[in-house]
Design an enzyme around this catalytic site. Sequence first.
Site, PDB file in Angstrom:
ATOM      1  CD  GLU A  38      -2.784   1.134   2.494  1.00 29.14           C
ATOM      2  OE1 GLU A  38      -2.755   0.169   3.298  1.00 29.14           O
ATOM      3  OE2 GLU A  38      -3.495   2.132   2.647  1.00 29.14           O
ATOM      4  NE  ARG A 264       3.608  -7.865  11.046  1.00 35.49           N
ATOM      5  CZ  ARG A 264       2.996  -7.156  10.083  1.00 35.49           C
ATOM      6  NH1 ARG A 264       1.974  -7.671   9.415  1.00 35.49           N
ATOM      7  NH2 ARG A 264       3.374  -5.940   9.793  1.00 35.49           N
ATOM      8  CE  LYS A 274       2.969   0.063   4.921  1.00 32.40           C
ATOM      9  NZ  LYS A 274       2.339   0.094   3.603  1.00 32.40           N
TER      10      LYS A 274
END
Length: 569
Positions: A38, A264, A274
């Site tokens: 993204e 992850r 983020k």
Amino acid sequence: MADIVDTKTPSNFIRAIIEEDLKTGKHGGRVATRFPPEPNGYLHIGHAKSICLNFGLAQSFNGTCNLRFDDTNPAKEEVEYVDAIKEDLRWLGFDWQDREFFASDYFDQLYTLAVRLIKDGKAYVDSLSAEEIRQYRGTLTEPGRESPFRKRSVEENIDLFQRMRDGQFEEGSHVLRAKIDMSHPNMLMRDPTLYRIRKAPHHRTGEQWCIYPMYDFTHCISDAIECITHSICTLEFENNRALYDWVLDQLALPCRPHQYEFARLNLSYTVLSKRKLIQLVKEGIMSGWDDPRMPTLSGLRRRGYTPEAIRNFCERIGVAKANSVVDVALLEHTIREDLNRRAPRMMGVLRPLKVTIENYPDGQVEELDAVNNPEDPAMGSRSVPFSKVIYIEQDDFREEPPKKYFRLAPGREVRLRYAYFITCRDVIKDPATGEVIELRCTYDPATRGGDAPDGRKVKATLHWVSAAQAVDARVRLYDRLFVKSDPDEKVDGKTFLDFINPESLEVLDGCKLEPALGNASAGALYQFERLGYFCFDIRESSPGRPVFNRTVTLKDSWAKITQNSRKTP
Ligand code: ATP
Ligand code: MG
């Protein structure tokens, strides 16, 4: 059928699934993956894991990996991020050729497919408020309730959805929802939202749209449009898989991708969300996304990390199905190992102490031979100037040496690397402060090159720089950004910002480096003997005053950990 062209990469459960799919011909022998960032921030080391996995699978199985920007949220996304993501991907060494896509390219198709769901009675416009929708959703233990708008006719839904698109309604007044099951045990299946109204310009489609599709609707369809075979995401999306499959099952598109989840990357002493990284940048706590303390790829690059080391790290940590935390010492170990092989050795003095060699001829300069890298004879040698006045590290002298301190002290003899033995004869102090400002030494001309012909031994070898030829530099030393191994752990209302290491950056001016370092080029990497690995920072350097960032020290805590664990039975 794709051949397995790569037998070197360690296997993992995803590779095993692909190998099985290739055997059974599930996707006609094709392997197509994608990396779907993204564009709402810069890539970090966690993304590198996903990049290496997705591009690595494509490489191994003669497949393809698309770059797809998942740009469905107009409010948070920016062109700056798109450009930075592409730059970082190229730097890491991956090539998506002409396969660069944007979810926003599919807005028309997504809209058409949403209309098809409405026509099939599988989606409806809901006019509850966001708060009501939340209340109606129920909990993990209680089923949800159906919205009073759930029974709207197809015609009414089509009309309302069209008017949503035409901008006739305010944000939050209506959403499009899938009609699935309000008592589904998986909460995500309780009539999830597919579209919402957002009156914000989009970085690519401008003002063209005021309704935007949600992730769960967009991602699976984008995968299907691109004929992705294996859609790999992180474990948080495990529950979303049911919805991924539901959407694709309703629409029966020409390609049918499948989602697989892996754990992850979590790193100790590091935040990888983020949202938090944005906060560090926006609040000015970091100098930017590429601050060398950031776990971003641009930060690591400026810090002196190489793409090879990062790819190597991603291979070492492997791909698993269970979440875990990787010790940041492993990342540091990986770059150290890489730089040990590739970085030329140099001498630099960070905190200089002047040394005058009294019996060395005035005005004489000798060029001494120094080895560039003992790990790699092919890197050859260079000459380093030596003269009467040199600098050594302040730390390498003690007026009153403690036990086991073998470096320079009054009356003591040590070796200067590649040069001579010197003996400290006198200590000169600032009369006002008492601080040692100069040492008067003598040298033994017979020890040129660093060995005494009479076999006399010294217990220490010091690095040094000749004063007249030295390059003045700024050197930035870094420590971990957080003092706590898990900066995200909740303790007494504190946030990760409360655990920032106040000593994560130390700036040293007036460092003295050997002259060859005056000609460093962008990103050049060196080992400063005894001090660590350093990277030339072209952006902060000015002519005649280079700036170097320390990538990592020489002390390898990871090697120590693994050595100790090998010893334990
Ligand atoms: P964040 O949680 O930091 O906001 P994100 O998942 O929202 O990250 P995206 O840009 O959506 O960020 O991520 C792109 C891809 O990278 C996704 O497939 C995501 O699963 C993967 N990814 C993100 N963070 C990690 C991580 N820490 N380890 C492995 N893969 C990751
Ligand atoms: Mg995401």
